[in-house]
Design a protein around this motif. Structure first.
Motif, mmCIF file in Angstrom:
data_model
loop_
_atom_site.group_PDB
_atom_site.id
_atom_site.type_symbol
_atom_site.label_atom_id
_atom_site.label_comp_id
_atom_site.label_asym_id
_atom_site.label_seq_id
_atom_site.Cartn_x
_atom_site.Cartn_y
_atom_site.Cartn_z
ATOM 1 N N THR A 213 0.827 -1.207 0.000
ATOM 2 C CA THR A 213 0.000 0.000 0.000
ATOM 3 C C THR A 213 0.860 1.255 0.000
ATOM 4 O O THR A 213 0.574 2.229 -0.713
ATOM 5 C CB THR A 213 -0.925 -0.006 1.227
ATOM 6 O OG1 THR A 213 -1.711 -1.205 1.216
ATOM 7 C CG2 THR A 213 -1.837 1.194 1.221
ATOM 8 N N ALA A 214 1.926 1.247 0.804
ATOM 9 C CA ALA A 214 2.817 2.409 0.843
ATOM 10 C C ALA A 214 3.481 2.641 -0.512
ATOM 11 O O ALA A 214 3.605 3.781 -0.976
ATOM 12 C CB ALA A 214 3.874 2.216 1.928
ATOM 13 N N CYS A 215 3.882 1.560 -1.164
ATOM 14 C CA CYS A 215 4.494 1.696 -2.493
ATOM 15 C C CYS A 215 3.489 2.251 -3.502
ATOM 16 O O CYS A 215 3.835 3.089 -4.344
ATOM 17 C CB CYS A 215 5.030 0.346 -2.957
ATOM 18 S SG CYS A 215 6.427 -0.267 -1.992
ATOM 19 N N VAL A 217 0.877 4.191 -2.823
ATOM 20 C CA VAL A 217 0.651 5.613 -2.516
ATOM 21 C C VAL A 217 1.806 6.460 -3.031
ATOM 22 O O VAL A 217 1.610 7.539 -3.611
ATOM 23 C CB VAL A 217 0.456 5.791 -1.001
ATOM 24 C CG1 VAL A 217 0.441 7.265 -0.633
ATOM 25 C CG2 VAL A 217 -0.842 5.129 -0.559
ATOM 26 N N ASN A 218 3.021 5.985 -2.840
ATOM 27 C CA ASN A 218 4.180 6.732 -3.335
ATOM 28 C C ASN A 218 4.162 6.831 -4.857
ATOM 29 O O ASN A 218 4.516 7.867 -5.432
ATOM 30 C CB ASN A 218 5.465 6.059 -2.869
ATOM 31 C CG ASN A 218 5.643 6.136 -1.366
ATOM 32 O OD1 ASN A 218 5.116 7.049 -0.720
ATOM 33 N ND2 ASN A 218 6.368 5.191 -0.791
ATOM 34 N N ALA A 219 3.734 5.747 -5.507
ATOM 35 C CA ALA A 219 3.672 5.777 -6.970
ATOM 36 C C ALA A 219 2.623 6.771 -7.454
ATOM 37 O O ALA A 219 2.848 7.525 -8.409
ATOM 38 C CB ALA A 219 3.364 4.376 -7.501
ATOM 39 N N SER A 221 1.565 9.424 -5.793
ATOM 40 C CA SER A 221 2.082 10.765 -5.513
ATOM 41 C C SER A 221 3.107 11.187 -6.558
ATOM 42 O O SER A 221 3.125 12.338 -7.008
ATOM 43 C CB SER A 221 2.707 10.791 -4.115
ATOM 44 O OG SER A 221 1.754 10.435 -3.134
ATOM 45 N N ALA A 222 3.956 10.244 -6.950
ATOM 46 C CA ALA A 222 4.951 10.561 -7.976
ATOM 47 C C ALA A 222 4.280 10.884 -9.304
ATOM 48 O O ALA A 222 4.673 11.826 -10.005
ATOM 49 C CB ALA A 222 5.921 9.391 -8.128
ATOM 50 N N ASP A 223 3.236 10.116 -9.658
ATOM 51 C CA ASP A 223 2.516 10.394 -10.904
ATOM 52 C C ASP A 223 1.841 11.761 -10.857
ATOM 53 O O ASP A 223 1.859 12.512 -11.842
ATOM 54 C CB ASP A 223 1.472 9.302 -11.148
ATOM 55 C CG ASP A 223 2.122 7.952 -11.429
ATOM 56 O OD1 ASP A 223 3.316 7.944 -11.782
ATOM 57 O OD2 ASP A 223 1.438 6.924 -11.286
ATOM 58 N N SER A 225 2.794 14.324 -9.117
ATOM 59 C CA SER A 225 3.838 15.345 -9.209
ATOM 60 C C SER A 225 4.300 15.529 -10.651
ATOM 61 O O SER A 225 4.500 16.658 -11.121
ATOM 62 C CB SER A 225 5.018 14.950 -8.320
ATOM 63 O OG SER A 225 6.065 15.877 -8.437
#
Length: 312
Positions: A213-215, A217-219, A221-223, A225
């Motif tokens: 799940t953390a990965c 969410v980070n993906a 957020s990166a998209d 950005s």
């Protein structure tokens, strides 16, 4: 008178029986050789008599291997010293020959020598202080508890040994697992071990889901950005294009008109006034195009040596 031919009845006798004599295959040594019987033997490990070794466990394995190899009691007595090394071999050599030849008596002497009461107290102290350390699996921790319990409580019955092993197992189990195991009220060491292992698997699955799940969410957020940066770049390009368009548009004063040069048209080629009249890009006058420009035609005639010499 004709002669009558008398036929003689001949009785058919059965064919004589023929006896078949089979010649036996020669079994002389030079024609046939019997292969020796191959017996696979399981060999036990060596016992040295060191402090960390467990003689009772070793002798149980030795008994199982002797039954698998079908050793007699006499054969077991002969094979026992062959697998003793170090201090154990030295102690066995110091025994009387009568004790050495009696397997059961020799085993009792070895047990008294290498399983003293002092070692039981030491194993009990280790068992009492044994805790599941960080990163240790339930499988490894449970095996360590069973091994120490067998050494510390060697003289108790199987039921009592199972109860003591379960108590020590729960005492040193990690708190996150112990709570679930105690709520299940296990009745044996095996039940407590299985419940703890199930909770360990559930915790690992939960941890994997959290990491996934953390990965994710980070993906995301990166998209987001990257998309925001692309939008900012697009806005900047639009602003730059508008500035370039406004800079390239120039006003042209043509006889009181408000005609403008469009971007990309040199000096207003192909331009018209607001009322639709053409503009000459040669003389910049309204009403004709450069192809029919009088000024341009006059100059061309002068260059050819004839025609008008002035500009209209």
């Amino acid at each position: 008178m004709g002669r009558t031919r008398k036929t003689r009845n001949r009785s058919l006798s059965p064919a004589p029986s023929v006896s078949v004599v089979r010649t036996p295959i020669s079994s002389t040594p030079h024609e046939r050789r019997d292969l020796p019987e191959v017996k696979s033997q399981v060999t036990p490990s060596k016992f040295f008599g060191d402090v960390g070794e467990d003689f009772e466990s070793w002798i149980k394995i030795f008994d199982r291997i002797s039954r698998a190899n079908r050793w007699s009691d006499g054969r077991k007595g002969e094979m026992l010293p062959a697998y003793l090394r170090g201090r154990a071999a030295d102690y066995f050599e110091d025994l009387d020959s009568e004790i050495q030849n009696d397997f059961d008596t020799a085993v009792q002497k070895l047990k008294q020598r290498f399983c003293p009461k002092e070692l039981e107290r030491m194993y009990y102290s280790e068992l009492f202080q044994r805790k599941q350390i960080s990163g240790e699996s339930v499988e490894d921790y449970g095996n360590a508890i069973l091994k120490l319990a067998r050494r510390a409580h060697g003289g108790v019955s199987l039921d009592e040994h199972d109860r003591l092993a379960m108590e020590h197992f729960l005492q040193g189990l990690h708190p996150s697992f112990r709570r679930f195991v105690m709520m299940s009220d296990p009745q044996s060491f095996e039940q407590a071990f299985r419940i703890a292992k199930r909770e360990e698997c559930n915790e690992r699955l939960t941890r994997i889901e959290e990491v996934s799940t953390a990965c994710a969410v980070n993906a995301v957020s990166a998209d987001a950005s990257v998309i925001q940066k692309l939008e900012d770049v697009t806005k900047k390009l639009d602003m730059l294009e508008r500035k370039m368009n406004s800079a390239s548009v120039q006003s042209y004063p043509g006889q009181g008109s408000t005609t403008q040069f469009a971007p990309g048209n040199p000096r207003g080629s192909g331009l018209r006034t607001e009322d639709g009249k053409p503009i000459c890009h040669y003389c910049h006058k309204i009403g004709h195009i450069a192809r029919y420009c009088p000024a341009k035609q006059g100059i061309q005639q002068q260059q050819r040596g004839g025609g008008r010499t002035g500009l209209n």
